[in-house]
Design a protein around this motif. Structure first.
Motif, PDB file in Angstrom:
ATOM      1  N   SER A   1       0.854  -1.111  -0.122  1.00  0.00           N
ATOM      2  CA  SER A   1      -0.123   0.013   0.039  1.00  0.00           C
ATOM      3  C   SER A   1       0.716   1.403   0.085  1.00  0.00           C
ATOM      4  O   SER A   1       1.935   1.234   0.563  1.00  0.00           O
ATOM      5  CB  SER A   1      -0.604  -0.070   1.256  1.00  0.00           C
ATOM      6  OG  SER A   1      -1.867  -1.187   1.127  1.00  0.00           O
ATOM      7  N   ALA A   2       0.377   2.378  -0.615  1.00  0.00           N
ATOM      8  CA  ALA A   2       1.175   3.567  -0.451  1.00  0.00           C
ATOM      9  C   ALA A   2       1.335   4.094   0.762  1.00  0.00           C
ATOM     10  O   ALA A   2       2.544   4.689   1.198  1.00  0.00           O
ATOM     11  CB  ALA A   2       0.151   4.577  -0.975  1.00  0.00           C
TER      12      ALA A   2
ATOM     13  N   ASN B   1      -1.902  -6.203  11.641  1.00  0.00           N
ATOM     14  CA  ASN B   1      -2.416  -7.399  10.926  1.00  0.00           C
ATOM     15  C   ASN B   1      -3.379  -6.993   9.594  1.00  0.00           C
ATOM     16  O   ASN B   1      -4.191  -7.802   9.117  1.00  0.00           O
ATOM     17  CB  ASN B   1      -2.877  -8.322  11.727  1.00  0.00           C
ATOM     18  CG  ASN B   1      -4.512  -7.963  12.627  1.00  0.00           C
ATOM     19  OD1 ASN B   1      -4.572  -6.944  12.522  1.00  0.00           O
ATOM     20  ND2 ASN B   1      -4.988  -9.041  13.102  1.00  0.00           N
ATOM     21  N   THR B   2      -3.429  -5.683   9.388  1.00  0.00           N
ATOM     22  CA  THR B   2      -4.141  -5.513   7.978  1.00  0.00           C
ATOM     23  C   THR B   2      -3.203  -5.194   7.070  1.00  0.00           C
ATOM     24  O   THR B   2      -3.782  -4.895   5.871  1.00  0.00           O
ATOM     25  CB  THR B   2      -5.016  -4.164   8.318  1.00  0.00           C
ATOM     26  OG1 THR B   2      -4.275  -2.998   8.671  1.00  0.00           O
ATOM     27  CG2 THR B   2      -6.110  -4.088   9.338  1.00  0.00           C
TER      28      THR B   2
ATOM     29  N   VAL C   1      -2.874 -11.966   1.816  1.00  0.00           N
ATOM     30  CA  VAL C   1      -2.277 -13.082   1.124  1.00  0.00           C
ATOM     31  C   VAL C   1      -2.304 -14.614   1.974  1.00  0.00           C
ATOM     32  O   VAL C   1      -2.792 -15.491   1.591  1.00  0.00           O
ATOM     33  CB  VAL C   1      -0.904 -12.871   0.405  1.00  0.00           C
ATOM     34  CG1 VAL C   1       0.006 -14.090  -0.139  1.00  0.00           C
ATOM     35  CG2 VAL C   1      -1.026 -11.612  -0.551  1.00  0.00           C
ATOM     36  N   ILE C   2      -1.633 -14.167   3.034  1.00  0.00           N
ATOM     37  CA  ILE C   2      -1.272 -15.417   4.198  1.00  0.00           C
ATOM     38  C   ILE C   2      -2.829 -16.102   4.297  1.00  0.00           C
ATOM     39  O   ILE C   2      -2.885 -17.309   4.348  1.00  0.00           O
ATOM     40  CB  ILE C   2      -0.419 -14.972   5.281  1.00  0.00           C
ATOM     41  CG1 ILE C   2       0.869 -14.806   4.900  1.00  0.00           C
ATOM     42  CG2 ILE C   2      -0.712 -16.144   6.401  1.00  0.00           C
ATOM     43  CD1 ILE C   2       1.628 -13.824   6.086  1.00  0.00           C
ATOM     44  N   GLU C   3      -3.753 -15.371   4.650  1.00  0.00           N
ATOM     45  CA  GLU C   3      -4.877 -15.967   4.879  1.00  0.00           C
ATOM     46  C   GLU C   3      -5.644 -16.786   3.939  1.00  0.00           C
ATOM     47  O   GLU C   3      -6.502 -17.569   4.245  1.00  0.00           O
ATOM     48  CB  GLU C   3      -5.806 -14.847   5.736  1.00  0.00           C
ATOM     49  CG  GLU C   3      -5.639 -14.110   7.074  1.00  0.00           C
ATOM     50  CD  GLU C   3      -6.252 -13.088   7.292  1.00  0.00           C
ATOM     51  OE1 GLU C   3      -7.034 -12.318   6.593  1.00  0.00           O
ATOM     52  OE2 GLU C   3      -6.013 -12.881   8.799  1.00  0.00           O
TER      53      GLU C   3
ATOM     54  N   ASP D   1       4.058 -10.804  16.004  1.00  0.00           N
ATOM     55  CA  ASP D   1       3.085 -11.552  16.933  1.00  0.00           C
ATOM     56  C   ASP D   1       1.887 -11.880  16.024  1.00  0.00           C
ATOM     57  O   ASP D   1       1.111 -12.865  16.504  1.00  0.00           O
ATOM     58  CB  ASP D   1       2.774 -10.588  18.158  1.00  0.00           C
ATOM     59  CG  ASP D   1       3.844 -10.454  18.872  1.00  0.00           C
ATOM     60  OD1 ASP D   1       4.601 -11.392  19.145  1.00  0.00           O
ATOM     61  OD2 ASP D   1       3.894  -9.403  19.636  1.00  0.00           O
ATOM     62  N   PHE D   2       1.593 -11.481  15.037  1.00  0.00           N
ATOM     63  CA  PHE D   2       0.399 -11.566  14.102  1.00  0.00           C
ATOM     64  C   PHE D   2       0.966 -12.791  13.458  1.00  0.00           C
ATOM     65  O   PHE D   2      -0.219 -13.649  13.068  1.00  0.00           O
ATOM     66  CB  PHE D   2       0.142 -10.315  13.416  1.00  0.00           C
ATOM     67  CG  PHE D   2      -0.332  -9.170  14.108  1.00  0.00           C
ATOM     68  CD1 PHE D   2      -1.493  -9.206  14.808  1.00  0.00           C
ATOM     69  CD2 PHE D   2       0.355  -8.110  13.974  1.00  0.00           C
ATOM     70  CE1 PHE D   2      -1.830  -8.116  15.579  1.00  0.00           C
ATOM     71  CE2 PHE D   2       0.100  -6.984  14.635  1.00  0.00           C
ATOM     72  CZ  PHE D   2      -0.955  -6.917  15.451  1.00  0.00           C
TER      73      PHE D   2
END
Length: 132
Positions: free
Chosen positions: A64-65, A71-72, A78-80, A102-103
């Motif tokens: 993102s810019a 965790n956003t 992608v991982i989810e 930690d996330f």
């Protein structure tokens, strides 16, 4: 003569200059880098992961810019969407990797690094498990 198959490392990175440096480090480690281009969004990252079927995936956490330091971040999306087996191939990289660790563990990600020292994860010399 038998040719040894090089381990393939897919680079998911939005900054072309970083991808080129990462590719150079990957080659120096003895692996084969795959750079499909500058990733634009998580959907494109998933498409490349499934298309290239690499042994390891070097996943930048933010495209993102404005960097998201929780965790956003794009890498989490992608991982989810990946299977448990696909997640085992991931090495997450970021200039701010400490903010994500930690996330990452609850999602089954055990390898993470800044954008230079990730080669330790490729060669098995990292201490990522010790950072849990």
């Amino acid at each position: 003569m038998n040719e040894i198959k090089k381990k393939k490392v897919l680079i998911i990175e939005d900054e072309e200059s970083y991808a080129l440096v990462e590719a150079m480090l990957i080659e120096e480690t003895g692996f084969e880098p795959i750079i499909p281009g500058a990733v634009k969004n998580p959907e494109q990252a998933i498409e490349w992961i499934r298309k290239y079927e690499a042994d390891t995936i070097l996943l930048d956490m933010n495209y993102s810019a404005w960097p998201k330091l929780d965790n956003t971040a794009d890498g989490f999306e992608v991982i989810e969407l990946l299977s448990k087996e696909e997640r085992k191939k991931i090495v997450c990289v970021s200039g701010n990797i400490a903010t994500y660790i930690d996330f990452l563990h609850p999602l089954g990600i055990n390898h993470f690094s800044d954008k230079v020292e990730f080669t330790d994860c490729l060669t098995g010399e990292c201490d990522c498990d010790a950072k849990k």
